[in-house]
Design a protein around this motif. Structure first.
Motif, PDB file in Angstrom:
ATOM      1  N   LEU A  13      20.821  79.981  60.869  1.00  0.00           N
ATOM      2  CA  LEU A  13      21.733  79.057  61.535  1.00  0.00           C
ATOM      3  C   LEU A  13      22.690  78.415  60.543  1.00  0.00           C
ATOM      4  O   LEU A  13      23.891  78.237  60.825  1.00  0.00           O
ATOM      5  CB  LEU A  13      20.924  77.972  62.271  1.00  0.00           C
ATOM      6  CG  LEU A  13      20.166  78.428  63.525  1.00  0.00           C
ATOM      7  CD1 LEU A  13      19.321  77.291  64.064  1.00  0.00           C
ATOM      8  CD2 LEU A  13      21.154  78.915  64.584  1.00  0.00           C
ATOM      9  N   ALA A  14      22.134  78.056  59.359  1.00  0.00           N
ATOM     10  CA  ALA A  14      22.988  77.442  58.324  1.00  0.00           C
ATOM     11  C   ALA A  14      24.058  78.423  57.861  1.00  0.00           C
ATOM     12  O   ALA A  14      25.239  78.058  57.697  1.00  0.00           O
ATOM     13  CB  ALA A  14      22.132  76.979  57.152  1.00  0.00           C
ATOM     14  N   ASP A  15      23.694  79.672  57.685  1.00  0.00           N
ATOM     15  CA  ASP A  15      24.679  80.664  57.260  1.00  0.00           C
ATOM     16  C   ASP A  15      25.738  80.888  58.347  1.00  0.00           C
ATOM     17  O   ASP A  15      26.931  81.069  58.063  1.00  0.00           O
ATOM     18  CB  ASP A  15      23.976  81.987  56.949  1.00  0.00           C
ATOM     19  CG  ASP A  15      23.088  81.876  55.724  1.00  0.00           C
ATOM     20  OD1 ASP A  15      23.283  80.927  54.928  1.00  0.00           O
ATOM     21  OD2 ASP A  15      22.172  82.720  55.576  1.00  0.00           O
ATOM     22  N   ALA A  16      25.303  80.864  59.601  1.00  0.00           N
ATOM     23  CA  ALA A  16      26.244  81.039  60.701  1.00  0.00           C
ATOM     24  C   ALA A  16      27.215  79.886  60.798  1.00  0.00           C
ATOM     25  O   ALA A  16      28.416  80.057  61.061  1.00  0.00           O
ATOM     26  CB  ALA A  16      25.470  81.210  62.023  1.00  0.00           C
ATOM     27  N   SER A  17      26.686  78.675  60.547  1.00  0.00           N
ATOM     28  CA  SER A  17      27.563  77.487  60.585  1.00  0.00           C
ATOM     29  C   SER A  17      28.599  77.540  59.484  1.00  0.00           C
ATOM     30  O   SER A  17      29.791  77.252  59.677  1.00  0.00           O
ATOM     31  CB  SER A  17      26.726  76.216  60.469  1.00  0.00           C
ATOM     32  OG  SER A  17      25.830  76.106  61.545  1.00  0.00           O
ATOM     33  N   ARG A  18      28.232  77.920  58.276  1.00  0.00           N
ATOM     34  CA  ARG A  18      29.178  78.024  57.176  1.00  0.00           C
ATOM     35  C   ARG A  18      30.208  79.101  57.427  1.00  0.00           C
ATOM     36  O   ARG A  18      31.369  78.994  57.063  1.00  0.00           O
ATOM     37  CB  ARG A  18      28.425  78.302  55.858  1.00  0.00           C
ATOM     38  CG  ARG A  18      27.691  77.064  55.310  1.00  0.00           C
ATOM     39  CD  ARG A  18      27.270  77.301  53.871  1.00  0.00           C
ATOM     40  NE  ARG A  18      26.332  78.436  53.767  1.00  0.00           N
ATOM     41  CZ  ARG A  18      25.012  78.293  53.816  1.00  0.00           C
ATOM     42  NH1 ARG A  18      24.488  77.085  54.023  1.00  0.00           N
ATOM     43  NH2 ARG A  18      24.231  79.335  53.691  1.00  0.00           N
ATOM     44  N   GLY A  19      29.779  80.187  58.095  1.00  0.00           N
ATOM     45  CA  GLY A  19      30.735  81.268  58.368  1.00  0.00           C
ATOM     46  C   GLY A  19      31.767  80.855  59.384  1.00  0.00           C
ATOM     47  O   GLY A  19      32.938  81.273  59.333  1.00  0.00           O
TER      48      GLY A  19
END
Length: 304
Positions: A296-302
């Motif tokens: 989820l954190a990686d998706a938010s940064r993307g």
């Protein structure tokens, strides 16, 4: 992983239930041993005095009796085997059966036919399963015999011994001797014909016979032997039944204690495995949560 944990918990419940049963049987056997030992001690004085009486009559008279007369051409021998009615007693019945087989082989080597009589369902089941012949059997009282039971067994054996045709020339007994709570030995002895030089009292002390008294037999020495010798056989069988009963309870107590201890060890082992499975399940769940949070954190940064 959850399925494996459920399997361990189910096995722990099953073993725990088994442990309760074996513990109860251990306690029951422990309480019955005391009663069986008291019964053995109570029968000893009667057996000793009866042995002295039979020995006195047989050795101090010229009477000939079929129960004391040796047959030089013995062709048939009866073996009375005492086993248990119930199992869960370790090697108690097995040891007695093995001793009877060794005795039977020795008798056959002497050229004698062996006729088997059995007390206890375990011995009967062993012979029936293997198609071996049984001349007579008695069941239902191995753990708590009475003198009436011994009298019933002795009557049939004496009848077979005194029969003019189709009878037996010797009578042997295979039973289990109670030595201690931890030691019980399978023993064999010849009951008939009575060997006067081998008669030994239960206390292992020789009778005081340096000076023999004179005896008068009424109505006759033969009549006295007719009355005493059957009682002697009954007392010997009764004592063997009591000794075997005490041995059965001691063997069952020891077997149940071992089963209870093994169940306890198995429960500990299964509990450790269940804990390991639960820890692995928790670790996997934590890993999945952490992995999901990172995703989820990686998706938010993307998206930014």
């Amino acid at each position: 992983m959850g399925a494996q944990l459920r399997v361990y918990k189910r096995r722990i419940r099953s073993v725990t239930a088994t442990k309760k049963i074996t513990k109860a049987m251990e306690m029951i056997s422990a309480s019955r041993i005391v009663k069986a030992q008291r019964a053995v001690a109570a029968s000893t004085p009667y057996a000793d005095e009866l042995t002295r009486a039979v020995t006195a009559v047989a050795t101090r008279s010229n009477a000939k009796h079929p129960l004391t007369t040796e047959n030089p051409n013995a062709k048939r021998a009866a073996v009375l085997l005492i086993t248990a009615d119930r199992g869960l007693a370790g090697g108690y019945s097995t040891n007695a059966i093995k001793a009877s087989q060794v005795l039977a082989e020795r008798l056959r080597a002497e050229g004698k036919d062996v006729v088997t009589y059995i007390v206890g369902r375990k011995g009967v089941s062993y012979y029936t399963f293997r198609g071996l012949a049984i001349a007579g059997s008695w069941t239902g009282f191995s753990d708590k015999p009475t003198y009436g039971d011994a009298k019933t067994v002795a009557a049939d054996l004496i009848e077979a011994f005194t029969a003019e045709t189709g009878g037996v020339d010797e009578l042997h007994l295979v039973s289990t001797e109670f030595v201690s709570m931890l030691t019980q030995n399978a023993v064999e002895a010849r009951l008939l014909p009575l060997k006067l030089d081998e008669v030994q009292l239960s206390d292992q002390k020789p009778a005081k016979a340096e000076i023999f008294p004179l005896y008068d037999f009424e109505p006759s020495a033969e009549g006295v032997l007719d009355a005493l010798l059957p009682r002697y056989v009954e007392s010997r069988i009764y004592n063997a039944l009591l000794q075997s009963a005490a041995s059965e309870h001691a063997a069952r107590r020891r077997a149940m204690k071992s089963a209870t201890d093994n169940a306890g060890e198995l429960i500990k082992s299964l509990t450790r495995l269940a804990n390991s499975a639960r820890q692995a399940e928790i670790t996997q769940e934590i890993s999945e949560i952490v992995g999901g949070a990172n995703a989820l954190a990686d998706a938010s940064r993307g998206s930014e």
